[in-house]
Design a protein around this motif. Structure first.
Motif, short mmCIF file in Angstrom:
data_model
loop_
_atom_site.label_atom_id
_atom_site.label_comp_id
_atom_site.label_asym_id
_atom_site.label_seq_id
_atom_site.Cartn_x
_atom_site.Cartn_y
_atom_site.Cartn_z
N SER A 1 0.83 -1.21 0.00
CA SER A 1 0.00 0.00 0.00
C SER A 1 0.86 1.25 0.00
N TRP A 2 1.96 1.21 0.76
CA TRP A 2 2.86 2.37 0.84
C TRP A 2 3.52 2.65 -0.52
N VAL A 3 3.87 1.60 -1.22
CA VAL A 3 4.46 1.77 -2.55
C VAL A 3 3.48 2.48 -3.48
N GLU A 4 2.20 2.10 -3.39
CA GLU A 4 1.19 2.75 -4.23
C GLU A 4 1.00 4.21 -3.83
N VAL A 5 0.99 4.47 -2.53
CA VAL A 5 0.79 5.84 -2.05
C VAL A 5 1.92 6.75 -2.52
N TRP B 1 0.13 13.96 -3.58
CA TRP B 1 -0.85 14.24 -2.56
C TRP B 1 -0.78 15.71 -2.14
N LYS B 2 -1.96 16.30 -1.98
CA LYS B 2 -2.02 17.65 -1.44
C LYS B 2 -1.81 17.59 0.07
N GLN B 3 -1.34 18.69 0.62
CA GLN B 3 -1.08 18.73 2.06
C GLN B 3 -2.37 18.50 2.85
N SER B 4 -3.48 19.07 2.37
CA SER B 4 -4.75 18.90 3.06
C SER B 4 -5.20 17.44 3.06
N GLU B 5 -4.95 16.73 1.95
CA GLU B 5 -5.31 15.32 1.88
C GLU B 5 -4.48 14.50 2.85
N VAL C 1 -0.15 -1.40 12.84
CA VAL C 1 0.19 -1.86 11.48
C VAL C 1 -1.08 -2.05 10.64
N PHE C 2 -2.08 -2.69 11.23
CA PHE C 2 -3.32 -2.93 10.49
C PHE C 2 -4.02 -1.63 10.13
N VAL C 3 -4.14 -0.73 11.11
CA VAL C 3 -4.81 0.55 10.86
C VAL C 3 -4.09 1.34 9.77
N THR C 4 -2.76 1.38 9.84
CA THR C 4 -1.99 2.10 8.82
C THR C 4 -2.20 1.48 7.45
N MET C 5 -2.15 0.17 7.38
CA MET C 5 -2.38 -0.52 6.10
C MET C 5 -3.77 -0.21 5.55
N PHE C 6 -4.77 -0.24 6.41
CA PHE C 6 -6.14 0.00 5.98
C PHE C 6 -6.32 1.44 5.48
N ILE C 7 -5.76 2.40 6.21
CA ILE C 7 -5.88 3.80 5.81
C ILE C 7 -5.20 4.05 4.46
N LEU C 8 -4.01 3.47 4.28
CA LEU C 8 -3.29 3.66 3.02
C LEU C 8 -4.04 3.02 1.85
N SER C 9 -4.61 1.84 2.08
CA SER C 9 -5.37 1.18 1.00
C SER C 9 -6.63 1.98 0.69
N VAL D 1 -9.58 5.96 -2.88
CA VAL D 1 -10.17 7.28 -3.11
C VAL D 1 -9.42 8.04 -4.20
N LYS D 2 -8.10 7.88 -4.22
CA LYS D 2 -7.26 8.63 -5.15
C LYS D 2 -7.29 8.05 -6.56
N THR D 3 -7.31 6.73 -6.68
CA THR D 3 -7.16 6.09 -7.99
C THR D 3 -8.41 5.38 -8.49
N HIS D 4 -9.28 4.97 -7.57
CA HIS D 4 -10.48 4.17 -7.92
C HIS D 4 -10.12 2.85 -8.57
N HIS D 5 -8.92 2.35 -8.28
CA HIS D 5 -8.51 1.06 -8.84
C HIS D 5 -9.25 -0.07 -8.13
N ARG D 6 -9.59 -1.11 -8.89
CA ARG D 6 -10.28 -2.26 -8.32
C ARG D 6 -9.41 -3.01 -7.32
N SER D 7 -8.09 -3.00 -7.56
CA SER D 7 -7.20 -3.68 -6.62
C SER D 7 -7.27 -3.04 -5.24
N SER D 8 -7.34 -1.70 -5.20
CA SER D 8 -7.45 -1.00 -3.92
C SER D 8 -8.78 -1.31 -3.25
#
Length: 230
Positions: free
Chosen positions: A96-100, A105-109, A148-156, A161-168
């Motif tokens: 997820s971090w690699v994708e992010v 990203w805007k600062q507000s986001e 770890v789980f919360v961070t992973m979930f937030i990043l995914s 939201v950012k890409t609308h990819h089906r994988s996400s």
């Protein structure tokens, strides 16, 4: 009939059996069925892709031993399974971090993501701060797992939201099933014993493997498309 359809049919049959067996309180048989589901999911992935993936293999092996650990040892401890599933979440966190990092990203986001992560972390900490009776697991391990789980979930979720990819989307759905499964596990084991919690937790866990498999399959397809377009 295609092999992958047969394999997925077998997967759903095993999921159904997990629900039935959980209702009947055959806990050891549930472990065998969960291990079988991981094997079936692995077969499905490699039938669809016909390629070896070190990442997918690592996730499946960790999941298999996490599900079946109690079949190999006589002493009951939650520490080893938690560590194994923590490693699974770390792998998804890395992906997820690699994708992010690939996105602008805007600062507000970014600030909104941090706030959301903080709110969810506080919620999870509040749950874990309740009286966990009869557990041999160090509370710090629960906290690390939750962070770890919360961070992973937030990043995914941010990637979705950012890409609308089906994988996400599949990774977010996987995260939801993991959260439900873990929550039901804690409630059933340390607060109130209910058949609904035990059965619901087991079903959420095995359904999560469906979303996990599709995450890897769709992600692989999206990467192939990006290579062609670039």
């Amino acid at each position: 009939m295609k092999v992958d359809k047969v394999v997925f049919g077998l997967y759903f049959l095993l999921c159904f059996l997990v629900g039935v067996v959980s209702l009947c309180h055959f806990n050891e048989l549930v472990l065998y069925l969960k291990g079988g589901i991981v094997i079936v999911i692995a077969l499905c992935f490699f039938v669809k892709t016909k390629k070896f993936s070190p990442v997918v293999t690592a996730v499946l092996l960790l999941s298999f031993f996490g599900e079946t650990y109690y079949l190999f040892v006589k002493s009951y401890t939650e520490t080893v399974p938690i560590v194994l599933f923590l490693c699974v979440n770390l792998i998804f966190l890395r992906l997820s971090w690699v994708e992010v990092r690939r996105k602008n990203w805007k600062q507000s986001e970014f600030i909104k993501l941090l706030l959301l992560m903080g709110v969810i972390t506080v919620f999870v900490y509040a749950i874990l701060s309740l009286d966990l009776r009869d557990t041999d697991v160090n509370f710090v391990l629960y906290i690390i797992y939750s962070i770890v789980f919360v961070t992973m979930f937030i990043l995914s979720f941010a990637n979705l939201v950012k890409t609308h990819h089906r994988s996400s989307l599949f990774l977010v759905l996987f995260g939801v099933t993991v959260f439900v499964s873990d929550l039901f596990f804690l409630l059933n084991n340390y607060f109130i014993k209910l058949t609904f919690l035990r059965t619901g937790g087991n079903l959420a866990q095995v359904i999560g493997y469906y979303f996990m498999t599709h995450y890897f399959l769709v992600r692989k397809r999206e990467e192939e498309i990006n290579l062609i377009m670039n």
